[in-house]
Design an enzyme around this catalytic site. Structure first.
Site, PDB file in Angstrom:
ATOM      1  N   HIS A   1      34.333 -52.530  32.534  1.00 35.69           N
ATOM      2  CA  HIS A   1      34.960 -51.412  31.808  1.00 35.69           C
ATOM      3  C   HIS A   1      34.132 -51.011  30.599  1.00 35.69           C
ATOM      4  O   HIS A   1      34.174 -49.870  30.158  1.00 35.69           O
ATOM      5  CB  HIS A   1      36.405 -51.756  31.453  1.00 35.69           C
ATOM      6  CG  HIS A   1      37.284 -51.758  32.670  1.00 35.69           C
ATOM      7  ND1 HIS A   1      37.585 -52.914  33.349  1.00 35.69           N
ATOM      8  CD2 HIS A   1      37.819 -50.745  33.375  1.00 35.69           C
ATOM      9  CE1 HIS A   1      38.308 -52.597  34.401  1.00 35.69           C
ATOM     10  NE2 HIS A   1      38.469 -51.297  34.448  1.00 35.69           N
TER      11      HIS A   1
ATOM     12  N   GLU B   1      42.415 -50.811  45.917  1.00 33.92           N
ATOM     13  CA  GLU B   1      41.267 -51.493  45.312  1.00 33.92           C
ATOM     14  C   GLU B   1      41.268 -52.989  45.613  1.00 33.92           C
ATOM     15  O   GLU B   1      40.452 -53.732  45.097  1.00 33.92           O
ATOM     16  CB  GLU B   1      41.187 -51.218  43.807  1.00 33.92           C
ATOM     17  CG  GLU B   1      42.496 -51.287  43.064  1.00 33.92           C
ATOM     18  CD  GLU B   1      42.388 -50.830  41.615  1.00 33.92           C
ATOM     19  OE1 GLU B   1      41.280 -50.594  41.122  1.00 33.92           O
ATOM     20  OE2 GLU B   1      43.447 -50.737  40.970  1.00 33.92           O
TER      21      GLU B   1
ATOM     22  N   CYS C   1      38.173 -42.746  42.937  1.00 33.87           N
ATOM     23  CA  CYS C   1      37.975 -42.620  41.487  1.00 33.87           C
ATOM     24  C   CYS C   1      37.099 -43.747  40.920  1.00 33.87           C
ATOM     25  O   CYS C   1      36.922 -43.844  39.719  1.00 33.87           O
ATOM     26  CB  CYS C   1      39.308 -42.564  40.761  1.00 33.87           C
ATOM     27  SG  CYS C   1      40.318 -44.018  41.025  1.00 33.87           S
TER      28      CYS C   1
ATOM     29  N   ASP D   1      36.839 -52.089  41.795  1.00 35.23           N
ATOM     30  CA  ASP D   1      37.536 -53.336  42.103  1.00 35.23           C
ATOM     31  C   ASP D   1      37.450 -53.679  43.583  1.00 35.23           C
ATOM     32  O   ASP D   1      37.359 -54.848  43.949  1.00 35.23           O
ATOM     33  CB  ASP D   1      38.998 -53.246  41.662  1.00 35.23           C
ATOM     34  CG  ASP D   1      39.132 -53.554  40.179  1.00 35.23           C
ATOM     35  OD1 ASP D   1      38.523 -54.541  39.732  1.00 35.23           O
ATOM     36  OD2 ASP D   1      39.817 -52.798  39.466  1.00 35.23           O
TER      37      ASP D   1
END
Ligand code: PEP
Ligand code: MG
Length: 583
Positions: free
Chosen positions: A193, A439, A510, A463
């Site tokens: 992240h 994910e 995404c 993920d």
């Protein structure tokens, strides 16, 4: 002396600026000897940090009347730990007698206490050594926090490049407004992240440099080549000039691409593709509109509140969501419920049961699992999103679903939120759509479970790849195994997209893969029609879409997804991308 370091390319572009070494907000503290005349000032600095942490505990407790008892007990425990004279008094003695700085003094005392706890026979008491560390970490953060901000001010016009051992997403959020032009770190993976935030901010970044903190000195001139993962320390004049030129060329290319802003993302065979943006908060809306996105495909809500120390109230959340929705001027916006845990926390790690440090945080109480374990907090978020839905086209996205009951429980909570709002006569979109993020490989394989229950799906490749290939996305040591083109990943993607198409359920992507133009043709050929990415990537992906004739590549794309020989896949994807389709 000039030298070059190599790491992981994270976020493209070139930055040239001055190094600013940052020690992370952990227990890695500076060791300074205080001048005799400054000793009492240092004691006062220590006392005032302790006081601020105690006041913060009080404020947290008073805002938690309705929270679970064990959450409040954690705060009490940490307050008790800090009230112990070993931590509240002994460090002052160390500052006075050994003239250590406040951080160093309290960490020395912490080590003594931790060792005492770790020697205990009782397992429960041994575990309390973590609490001692966490309580002290809070004080160290308080002491360091103000220095962090001050150090990042820099002189007017100075271009700062942050050099750190590690940076948490919360750290990046804190640096957002300090004119930082680039980040480089020793550790961290390409889809961590921290990396995603650096890309979102549009600043070049290189992670996984191993020894940058040791080799680079404060104020040294650095060139960061984000696309190549290279950092040049103390470059000579000729190299500097070369990179200045490359930087200008890149800026020119990106402003040319920006001219595609108003062009429609339509393929050569006239299929309209939705190009959406990933955002972290209301302040990103301007960039989204600027790049001509069709809407927001992923609003990572947890980032608004990262690092603030406590859970946001329903009203605070509502304000942030309303502002974002209104800012999007009627474009659709997908709001994802909190994906907290793992590397993202609100610094409530010390108190919230769900945030206790675990060996495998990515497999632990994270994301929708954490939300469902705190139904009151989850309900407040669902109410806040529903209230914001009155102001535009809002959809709700649940992260990391793996079990049918997680969707069923979320839908039940959503119903509860709706009926409470109806009771209070608060308006919201009655037909709001709810989707789930695919994910986890289990969700991808058992996709029918989720297609039956949800209005839409969104593929989180970051993920999905992490869990499929069993590699920590934030660990640079296994970054070389992170492979979006691994046959298993392609099989899963093809299965998700194909099944959604058959079921007539819209599916988007995404994860970072959606924003990489090298994968655009492959994904279009597999049937993907909605891509969500960080705003700056939209023009490059749009260009690829406009040059693609889907009918002409579909068969090859599908064949690629059935291959199980990695070298063959790479060769065929290159062939797919080289295919001259531009009319
Ligand atoms: C993903 O996992 O691909 C995703 C988009 O979610 P995040 O990166 O926030 O985990
Ligand atoms: Mg994810």
């Amino acid at each position: 002396m000039s030298f070059t370091l190599h790491g992981l390319p994270i976020s493209g572009g070139i930055a040239i600026g001055q190094a600013r070494l940052i020690s992370q907000a952990t227990l890695e503290v500076s060791h300074r000897v205080i001048a005799p005349r400054r000793v009492e000032k240092e004691v006062a600095r220590f006392e005032s940090a302790m006081l601020r942490v105690r006041t913060e505990f009080e404020a947290m407790k008073s805002g938690m009347e309705n929270s679970p008892a064990d959450m409040r007990a954690f705060i009490d425990l940490h307050r008790m730990i800090l009230d112990d004279p070993e931590l509240s008094e002994a460090p002052k003695q160390i500052i006075r007698e050994r003239r250590c700085n406040a951080e160093w003094a309290i960490v020395q005392q912490m080590e003594v206490l931790v060792q005492q706890f770790e020697r205990m026979d009782d397992a429960y008491l041994r575990e309390r050594s973590y609490d001692v560390r966490q309580a002290v970490e809070r004080v160290v953060r308080e002491l360091a926090g103000r220095q962090h901000a001050n150090r990042l001010k820099g002189a007017k016009g100075e271009r700062l490049i942050v050099v750190a051992h590690d940076l948490s997403p919360a750290d990046i959020m804190a640096f957002r407004n300090h004119g930082v032009v680039s980040f480089v770190t020793d550790v961290g993976g390409a889809t961590s992240h921290t990396a995603i935030l650096a890309r979102g901010m549009g600043v070049p970044a290189v992670l996984g440099l191993h020894n940058a903190r040791q080799l680079i000195r404060d104020q040294e001139t650095l060139i960061v080549d984000g696309a190549r993962g290279v950092v040049i320390v103390n470059p000579g004049q000729r190299i500097l000039e070369e990179y200045e030129l490359r930087k200008t060329q890149l800026e020119l290319e990106s402003s040319k691409l920006k001219m595609l802003k108003t062009a429609r993302a339509t393929t050569l065979d006239r299929i309209k593709i939705d190009l959406l943006a990933n955002i972290e908060g209301p302040e990103d809306v301007e960039a989204v509109l600027e790049c001509g996105a069709d809407g927001v495909g992923l609003f990572r809500t947890e980032f608004i509140f990262l690092g603030r120390g406590d859970m946001p109230s329903e009203d605070e959340q509502f304000e942030a969501y309303r502002k974002t929705v209104k800012g999007m001027e009627g474009h659709p916006i997908v709001i994802r419920t909190f994906d907290l845990g793992n590397d993202k926390d609100l610094h409530v790690a010390d108190e919230a049961p769900g945030d206790r440090r675990r060996e495998n945080p990515a497999l632990g109480l994270r994301s929708v699992r954490l939300s469902l374990s705190e139904p009151k907090v989850f309900l407040a978020q669902l109410r806040a999103i529903l209230r914001a839905s009155k102001f535009g086209k809002v959809k709700i996205l649940i992260p990391m679903v793996s079990h049918a009951f997680q969707v069923d429980q979320t839908l039940a909570l959503l119903e509860q939120a709706k009926s409470s709002l109806r009771g209070e006569k608060i308006a919201f979109d009655e037909d709001i759509q709810i989707g789930g993020m695919i994910e986890v490989p289990a969700a991808a394989l058992a996709i029918g479970t989720f297609l039956r229950r949800l209005d839409f799906l969104s593929i989180g490749t970051n993920d999905l790849i992490q869990y499929t290939l069993a590699i920590d996305r934030a660990d640079e040591q296994v970054a070389y195994l992170y492979d979006p083109l691994h046959p298993a990943v392609l099989m899963l993607l093809s299965h998700i997209i194909g099944s959604s198409e058959k079921a007539g359920v819209p599916v988007s992507m995404c994860g970072e893969m959606a924003g990489d133009p090298n994968f655009t043709r492959l994904l279009l050929g597999l049937g993907l029609r909605q891509f969500s990415m960080f705003p700056a990537r939209i023009p490059a992906v749009k260009q690829r879409v406009k040059q693609c004739d889907i009918a002409g590549i579909e068969a090859l794309a599908r064949r690629i997804a059935r291959l199980d020989e990695p070298a063959k896949i790479v060769e065929q994807v290159e062939r797919l991308n080289a295919w001259p389709q531009q009319s």
